[in-house]
Scaffold this motif. Sequence first.
Motif, short mmCIF file in Angstrom:
data_model
loop_
_atom_site.label_atom_id
_atom_site.label_comp_id
_atom_site.label_asym_id
_atom_site.label_seq_id
_atom_site.Cartn_x
_atom_site.Cartn_y
_atom_site.Cartn_z
N SER A 89 32.67 37.98 43.45
CA SER A 89 33.74 37.58 42.52
C SER A 89 33.50 36.16 42.01
N ALA A 134 44.94 34.77 35.87
CA ALA A 134 44.46 36.14 35.96
C ALA A 134 43.22 36.23 36.86
N THR A 135 42.38 35.20 36.81
CA THR A 135 41.17 35.19 37.63
C THR A 135 41.50 35.14 39.12
N ALA A 138 42.47 38.50 40.27
CA ALA A 138 41.32 39.38 40.47
C ALA A 138 40.65 39.10 41.82
N TRP A 141 42.23 40.66 44.86
CA TRP A 141 41.99 42.09 45.07
C TRP A 141 41.25 42.34 46.39
N SER A 155 47.89 41.60 43.41
CA SER A 155 46.71 41.33 42.59
C SER A 155 46.92 41.79 41.16
N VAL A 159 47.24 39.37 37.72
CA VAL A 159 46.37 39.56 36.56
C VAL A 159 47.22 39.80 35.31
#
Length: 358
Positions: A89, A134-135, A138, A141, A155, A159
Amino acid sequence: MNILLAGQTFSFSIKLTAGLFLFLRWWRYRRDSLLFWAFFFLSSSVSIVSEIFGFKTGVPIFQALGVSFLAAGIVSFLDEEALGFPIKSLKIAAFALPVTVSTYVVLYALLHSLITSKPNPLYLSYGISGIFYATTGAIFWTVRRFYPRTGTILSATLVAHGLHKMDYPFLRPVEWFAPIGFAIGALLNMIEVLAFVKMVLSERFEYVVPEDRSLLVRKGVFLISPGEFNNYVEALSDFPVLAFARRRDLPEAWEVHLLTTVEGAGNVGPTQLHRIIEKTRSYLAEAHREEVIGVVVIESLEYLLMYNDFRSVLKFLATLSDYVVLYGGMLVLVFDEKSLEERQLKTLRQVLNAGGTK
């Protein structure tokens, strides 16, 4: 505008409440992630106050500060849960973020005239914070393995909220859309707060103590006594451990294979060392793909030595040790040191490069 103010007031109230709640939880458990997330909600609530009272520079400043606390909390959380930072990621984020931010700025410069003739760089900075928001969602997750439902919801919501923040520079000046935008934001705020609170109040989150987990879950091979093993059983009761044991009273969260000569589903015979090797390799490989430290336990090493000579067991353990090194896992061997001769114990430690927990 009453709808707009109502949405802002609601968002402020739940974020302030969530921030204070998480701060109180931090005071009790002293987990860094709780403190960072408390500041995340408090900073976000101050951003809303700035919007209400017309302090325009405060909106992007406290939004950015809030995202920074959110990201720091997620990184701390991954460390506390011994998940490790998801390198895949990180690589994706390192490549995509600069391009995404630049593209976003260019789009705003090209399209702002379709909405308003006066571009607002303060609004733009708010939208850029949404990209990082948003990152971080992610990256979060990664926790879905241990918090399957809450982690997934949180998560996805982070996002979605980040993407919603990114429309702020374009749609905030549009009078008719502003109340709708804040209503959507209020809904996402509520879902976020509920998901955070549910996760923080879960048994797993409350039980994990960062210092204890970091001391117990480490890469390498460790030799421990049956008494010390009880500490592992208690502290890792909800950790997905792979265990080969004589004991039957091990946590339900563990994948346990009984060491016995009696045939049965999941049972492993004391001479079937190849089966232990294969199951261990498969488990550690999967844990490595999930970017977590896989923990393998062999309880009652003496039982294996009853059916196999020391040299065969040593070769077997050396193979397991190689897989532990290859996949960055942890192997815990439980036995009474007095059951081995001093020369055998020394050889065992040297071959496996093993340590203890003391």
